[in-house]
Motif scaffolding. Structure first.
Motif, PDB file in Angstrom:
ATOM      1  N   ARG A   1      -8.389  -1.148   3.142  1.00  0.00           N
ATOM      2  CA  ARG A   1      -8.703  -2.141   4.158  1.00  0.00           C
ATOM      3  C   ARG A   1      -9.220  -3.068   5.327  1.00  0.00           C
ATOM      4  O   ARG A   1      -9.195  -3.774   5.576  1.00  0.00           O
TER       5      ARG A   1
ATOM      6  N   SER B   1      -4.363   0.009  -7.638  1.00  0.00           N
ATOM      7  CA  SER B   1      -6.239   1.229  -7.238  1.00  0.00           C
ATOM      8  C   SER B   1      -5.522   2.336  -7.575  1.00  0.00           C
ATOM      9  O   SER B   1      -6.133   3.215  -8.710  1.00  0.00           O
TER      10      SER B   1
ATOM     11  N   TYR C   1      -9.232   4.251  -4.181  1.00  0.00           N
ATOM     12  CA  TYR C   1      -8.885   3.960  -3.143  1.00  0.00           C
ATOM     13  C   TYR C   1      -8.702   2.445  -3.257  1.00  0.00           C
ATOM     14  O   TYR C   1      -9.656   1.365  -3.215  1.00  0.00           O
ATOM     15  N   TRP C   2      -7.835   1.810  -1.496  1.00  0.00           N
ATOM     16  CA  TRP C   2      -7.824   0.386  -1.086  1.00  0.00           C
ATOM     17  C   TRP C   2      -8.910   0.449  -0.138  1.00  0.00           C
ATOM     18  O   TRP C   2      -8.154   0.754   1.322  1.00  0.00           O
TER      19      TRP C   2
ATOM     20  N   MET D   1      -3.664   3.529  -0.878  1.00  0.00           N
ATOM     21  CA  MET D   1      -3.806   2.783  -2.763  1.00  0.00           C
ATOM     22  C   MET D   1      -3.296   1.710  -2.861  1.00  0.00           C
ATOM     23  O   MET D   1      -2.033   1.131  -2.114  1.00  0.00           O
ATOM     24  N   ASN D   2      -3.759   0.217  -3.064  1.00  0.00           N
ATOM     25  CA  ASN D   2      -2.249  -0.817  -3.637  1.00  0.00           C
ATOM     26  C   ASN D   2      -2.262  -0.261  -5.750  1.00  0.00           C
ATOM     27  O   ASN D   2      -2.557   0.916  -6.191  1.00  0.00           O
TER      28      ASN D   2
ATOM     29  N   LEU E   1       0.883  -1.276  -0.226  1.00  0.00           N
ATOM     30  CA  LEU E   1       0.293  -0.331  -0.109  1.00  0.00           C
ATOM     31  C   LEU E   1       0.855   1.089   0.085  1.00  0.00           C
ATOM     32  O   LEU E   1       2.193   1.241   0.261  1.00  0.00           O
TER      33      LEU E   1
ATOM     34  N   ASN F   1     -10.986  -4.898   2.748  1.00  0.00           N
ATOM     35  CA  ASN F   1     -10.159  -5.713   1.884  1.00  0.00           C
ATOM     36  C   ASN F   1     -11.039  -5.887   0.410  1.00  0.00           C
ATOM     37  O   ASN F   1     -10.666  -7.295  -0.080  1.00  0.00           O
ATOM     38  N   LYS F   2     -10.796  -5.081  -0.081  1.00  0.00           N
ATOM     39  CA  LYS F   2     -11.083  -4.493  -1.705  1.00  0.00           C
ATOM     40  C   LYS F   2     -11.711  -3.576  -2.266  1.00  0.00           C
ATOM     41  O   LYS F   2     -10.809  -2.280  -1.747  1.00  0.00           O
ATOM     42  N   LEU F   3     -11.493  -3.227  -3.415  1.00  0.00           N
ATOM     43  CA  LEU F   3     -11.126  -1.674  -3.987  1.00  0.00           C
ATOM     44  C   LEU F   3     -12.618  -0.626  -3.887  1.00  0.00           C
ATOM     45  O   LEU F   3     -13.277  -1.454  -3.286  1.00  0.00           O
TER      46      LEU F   3
END
Length: 129
Positions: free
Chosen positions: A54, A39, A51-52, A35-36, A16, A57-59
C-alpha cells in the motif's frame, strides 16, 4: 485475472484482502500484509508470497530485496471469506524487515512494549541499495 475462487473473496472497497503469514510446523504468525486480486493469483501460480504494498502502490514479491522469500504451502480463507491465511516456509528464517523472525516482536507488558525476539540479521545487510 479470472477464476471463480478469486470471485469468492470478499475484497475491501479498495480491492484488497488482509493476509496472515503463518510458519508451517510451528504455527507462529510471522507477518501481516495485504493482497489484491493479482497478487493472490500470482501467489497461487508461482508458489511464493506476492503481496500488495500500500505504501509503494505496487506488487511486492516477498524477499525480492532481502532474499527472505516465503514458500507457500497452503492458502486458506476464513469463514467470512475476507481474510487469507498463508501457511509458509520462511526462507532464511527472517520475515521482518527489522531482521527478526516475525514482525510481531514486541509484547505489551505492564503498559510498555517489550521486545521479545532478537535481530537475526542486520537490515543493512539485507537491503543494500
Amino acid at each position: 485475472m479470472s477464476g471463480t475462487w478469486l470471485d469468492e473473496i470478499r475484497w475491501t472497497d479498495d480491492g484488497l484482502v488482509p493476509v496472515i503469514a503463518q510458519q508451517a510446523g510451528t504455527g507462529k504468525v510471522v507477518m501481516f500484509a495485504w493482497m489484491n486480486r493479482e497478487s493472490l493469483a500470482l501467489t497461487n501460480e508461482c508458489g511464493y508470497a506476492v503481496y500488495w504494498s500500500r505504501s509503494r502502490n505496487k506488487l511486492w514479491r516477498k524477499g525480492e530485496e532481502s532474499g527472505n522469500r516465503q514458500k507457500v504451502l497452503a492458502i486458506s480463507v476464513d469463514c467470512d471469506e475476507d481474510v487469507i491465511l498463508l501457511s509458509i516456509e520462511q526462507e532464511g528464517g527472517i520475515s521482518c524487515h527489522t531482521g527478526r523472525e516475525s514482525c510481531f516482536y514486541r509484547t505489551l507488558e505492564r503498559g510498555v512494549w517489550q521486545e521479545n525476539s532478537p535481530v537475526l540479521k542486520d537490515p543493512a545487510e539485507m537491503y543494500k541499495k
